[in-house]
Structures are given as structure tokens and as C-alpha cells.
Design an enzyme around this catalytic site. Structure first.
Site, PDB file in Angstrom:
ATOM      1  N   LEU A  27      -3.297  -8.338  -4.345  1.00 53.95           N
ATOM      2  CA  LEU A  27      -4.700  -8.221  -3.988  1.00 53.95           C
ATOM      3  C   LEU A  27      -5.286  -6.929  -4.549  1.00 53.95           C
ATOM      4  CD1 LEU A  27      -6.694  -9.955  -2.404  1.00 53.95           C
ATOM      5  CD2 LEU A  27      -6.233  -8.532  -0.395  1.00 53.95           C
ATOM      6  N   GLN A  79      -3.764 -18.480  -6.683  1.00 51.50           N
ATOM      7  CA  GLN A  79      -3.202 -18.418  -5.331  1.00 51.50           C
ATOM      8  C   GLN A  79      -4.321 -18.529  -4.301  1.00 51.50           C
ATOM      9  OE1 GLN A  79      -1.565 -14.915  -3.128  1.00 51.50           O
ATOM     10  NE2 GLN A  79       0.357 -16.075  -3.211  1.00 51.50           N
ATOM     11  N   CYS A 109       1.440 -13.163   3.137  1.00 55.99           N
ATOM     12  CA  CYS A 109       0.694 -11.935   3.392  1.00 55.99           C
ATOM     13  C   CYS A 109       0.673 -11.627   4.885  1.00 55.99           C
ATOM     14  CB  CYS A 109      -0.732 -12.065   2.856  1.00 55.99           C
ATOM     15  SG  CYS A 109      -1.727 -10.579   3.122  1.00 55.99           S
ATOM     16  N   HIS A 180       9.841 -14.387  -0.828  1.00 55.72           N
ATOM     17  CA  HIS A 180      10.055 -12.947  -0.670  1.00 55.72           C
ATOM     18  C   HIS A 180      11.207 -12.780   0.319  1.00 55.72           C
ATOM     19  CE1 HIS A 180       8.081  -8.741  -0.227  1.00 55.72           C
ATOM     20  NE2 HIS A 180       9.382  -8.677   0.036  1.00 55.72           N
ATOM     21  N   ASN A 220      11.839 -13.123  -4.803  1.00 63.27           N
ATOM     22  CA  ASN A 220      10.908 -12.014  -4.924  1.00 63.27           C
ATOM     23  C   ASN A 220      11.294 -10.941  -3.914  1.00 63.27           C
ATOM     24  OD1 ASN A 220       7.664 -11.372  -3.616  1.00 63.27           O
ATOM     25  ND2 ASN A 220       8.388 -10.560  -5.542  1.00 63.27           N
ATOM     26  N   GLY A 221      10.991  -9.682  -4.248  1.00 67.03           N
ATOM     27  CA  GLY A 221      11.210  -8.597  -3.297  1.00 67.03           C
ATOM     28  C   GLY A 221      12.307  -7.639  -3.710  1.00 67.03           C
ATOM     29  N   ARG A 249       4.867  -4.933  -7.998  1.00 63.99           N
ATOM     30  CA  ARG A 249       4.451  -3.558  -8.231  1.00 63.99           C
ATOM     31  C   ARG A 249       5.277  -2.840  -9.290  1.00 63.99           C
ATOM     32  NH1 ARG A 249       2.399  -5.327  -3.938  1.00 63.99           N
ATOM     33  NH2 ARG A 249       0.488  -4.465  -3.093  1.00 63.99           N
TER      34      ARG A 249
END
Length: 358
Positions: A27, A79, A109, A180, A220-221, A249
């Protein structure tokens, strides 16, 4: 060193973003300008939009703002954030009409803002509703529909709950899942803390793949580089390999890492582009944005990490931060920023080369 099994697995590209390599939706970060920038490094990776709520699309009366994108960013995923099956179906149709390659439902989220609207990770507590939403979207579009979720929420401690949640998605026809590998705590942790504090449990993601071998599944993660993600494409702790890897990130902050992706995950020749060449390739896009009345900072804010780890990287970030936000800032700001750091980059390269020889 990459083992043969991981490399061979990586050469098999699936139908969705859950197979291969994807840049995570973030986001306020992965907007259309960010995606064009990232596409300079990788032609194959799946790119994602920011999460867009169904309410914004249906009632915002501004589809170009939310859905407009450059064709260069394909394959690209829209998304969605929402929970009403009819609204999700309508917005999935919008996404297909606007040229997106896939629709993804956000079930990960943890922020209070989205929880209050029954969006994001809180939906893991409503598995039937999520499955109904997936089914509605599948009936409305011809492109793939995927779900991005967590391994659980709050006090959910058992793998079976996760397996049942994914099982409901499979019955609804979901094309892939991106998981995640952390739980989300809906109370007591901020979104940032939810990315770091809950412990990682990669094994559960692999066990989901083991339970549903035909379902494209991505992890993911906590994965810091594309290279590090390859371990999950092979047998992991004697569990089934997953099909894909998603980074967020890490590659946003160090975008040149994306130059490894096509070689590592898709068997393409390694990218030969330098950072300066990436910059030069981007100039026509920047100039086009400026001539349409856009601000230079709309694009340069995503480019701060381009020279991460190079001599002059801090100077680059500082110069763009101070000058790109000016009302009349033009392409010359980017050119000047590079000229300022070019000497530092060359000096560091020569220093490293001389020490490598010695």
C-alpha cells in the site's frame, strides 16, 4: 550455489502469480510508476497493484485513477480488498476490462482501518464468506483468481484450520494461493509489527502445498533476496516444494535485486543492464509523465534505492529528496543527481576491483 533441483523447478512457469516470482502488493508503494520502474529489471516477474477496495472502485467514480496502468507492467495483478461477493465480482470484471492479468483477494492485511470494513486478515475468521467471494469472482471473469493470506490469525494455533481454509478456496475454484508464513495479530500489533513479530512458519506453507498438490502455492514473508527464495522451490524439511516466491520490501528498498529474477527463476540470461542504463531507459517514461502534468516525485520516490550499496547511494537519495519534490522539477534533476554520484560510484568500483586482484 543453486542446486539443480531448484533451478529445474524454477524453469516451470505456472498460470498465476503463485508460481514463479512475484513482487508483493504494498500500500502506497506499488503504484503504476513503481511497477514501470521494477519492470526495467525483470521481464518475467509478476507485479502487483496496491490493494484497491471494492468501495473505491464502485463508488469512487474514478476508475482511471485506481486501475490505470502502463501495458509494460504485464503480467500484473489487481489486488482487491473487500468481502461482499457481488461487489468482488463487479470489481474483478473491472480489473479484467482494464487489462490486468489476474485478480487477487487480500486476506492478509491486519490494519484496524481495513478490519472495520471486513477486509484483509480478519477474513480468515470467515472462511465461508471468502470462498463465496472467490466463487463469485471466478464466475465473473476469465482470468485467474488468487488469494493472499496468512497462516492464521490471533489464537489460531492448529494447521488444520489453515488446511480447511485453503480447502474451501479450492472447492470455490481458486487458481492459486500466496501465503505469508506468519500469523496476523488483529489486536495489539501494528501492521509493521505484524510483518516482523509473529514467528515465521514456512513449514505450514509447504504442508498446504502437500495437502493440495495441484494448487499453485507461493510463500511470502522474511525472504531477503531472490536467491534466498529458491530454497522453497525444492524439497523443504522433507516437505513438498512450493511453486512460487513473493518478496516485498526487500526488493522495493533494493530494486537492483530484481535484476537476478529472470535468470534465477525463469532460466533467462542474466540481466546485463547497469543501474545507469536502467535510469536511461526510464527517461522517456518520466518525460511523458511530466508532459501530462505529473510531478517528478511521483516516480522518483520509488527510485531511492536504485544505488543502494553503491558509492554515492546516500547522495542520490538526498539529492532526489531535496529537489524532485519541487513544483517545476524536471528530468534534469535525475540527470544531475546521477552526475553528482557518478564519481563516487566509479571510485568505489575501482577500489573493489583493485582489492579483488590483490
Amino acid at each position: 550455489m543453486i542446486n539443480t533441483g531448484s533451478t529445474q523447478k524454477a524453469l516451470t512457469k505456472g498460470l498465476t502469480s503463485a508460481s514463479g516470482f512475484a513482487v508483493a502488493p504494498m500500500l502506497d508503494w506499488t503504484d503504476k510508476h513503481c511497477r514501470v520502474f521494477h519492470r526495467q529489471f525483470t521481464k518475467q516477474a509478476w507485479l502487483y497493484s496496491e490493494m484497491v477496495t471494492t468501495g473505491a472502485l464502485i463508488y469512487g467514480n474514478n476508475l482511471p485513477r485506481f486501475l490505470g496502468h502502463d501495458p509494460i507492467d504485464a503480467p500484473v495483478v489487481l489486488q482487491l480488498g473487500g468481502s461482499d461477493p457481488a461487489d468482488l465480482a463487479t470489481c474483478a470484471q473491472f480489473g479484467e476490462q482494464w487489462g490486468y492479468s489476474e485478480i487477487n483477494l487480500n486476506v492478509g492485511c491486519p490494519s484496524d482501518r481495513v478490519q472495520n470494513n471486513l477486509i484483509g486478515a480478519c477474513l480468515m475468521g470467515h472462511p465461508k464468506l471468502v470462498a463465496e467471494g472467490v466463487g463469485a469472482m471466478k464466475s465473473a471473469v476469465s482470468i485467474p483468481v488468487t488469494v493472499k493470506c496468512r497462516i492464521g490469525i490471533d489464537d489460531q494455533e492448529d494447521l488444520q484450520t489453515l488446511i480447511e481454509f485453503v480447502g474451501g478456496l479450492v472447492e470455490a475454484g481458486v487458481d492459486g494461493v500466496i501465503i505469508h508464513a506468519r500469523k496476523a495479530w488483529l489486536q495489539g500489533l501494528s501492521p509493521k509489527e505484524n510483518r516482523d513479530v509473529p514467528p515465521l512458519n514456512y513449514a505450514w506453507v509447504h504442508l498446504v502445498k502437500q495437502a493440495f498438490p495441484q494448487l499453485e502455492t507461493s510463500v511470502n514473508g522474511g525472504i531477503k533476496t531472490p536467491q534466498a527464495g529458491l530454497v522453497h522451490l525444492d524439497t523443504y524439511e522433507n516437505l513438498a516444494p512450493v511453486d512460487g516466491v513473493m518478496l516485498g520490501r526487500a526488493v522495493y528498498e533494493q530494486p537492483f535485486l530484481l535484476a537476478q529474477v529472470d535468470s534465477l527463476y525463469y532460466g533467462a540470461p542474466p540481466s546485463a543492464l547497469s543501474r545507469q542504463q536502467v535510469l536511461t531507459q526510464l527517461y522517456p517514461y518520466i518525460e511523458s509523465h511530466l508532459t501530462q502534468g505529473g510531478r517528478l516525485s511521483h516516480i522518483t520516490r520509488h527510485m531511492m534505492g536504485l544505488f543502494h550499496g553503491c558509492g554515492g547511494g546516500r547522495l542520490w537519495r538526498r539529492y532526489l529528496s531535496e529537489h524532485a519534490c519541487q513544483p517545476n522539477a524536471g528530468i534534469e534533476v535525475v540527470e544531475q543527481a546521477y552526475q553528482i554520484i557518478a564519481h563516487e560510484i566509479q571510485r568505489k568500483a575501482e577500489y573493489e576491483a583493485s582489492h579483488a586482484v590483490s
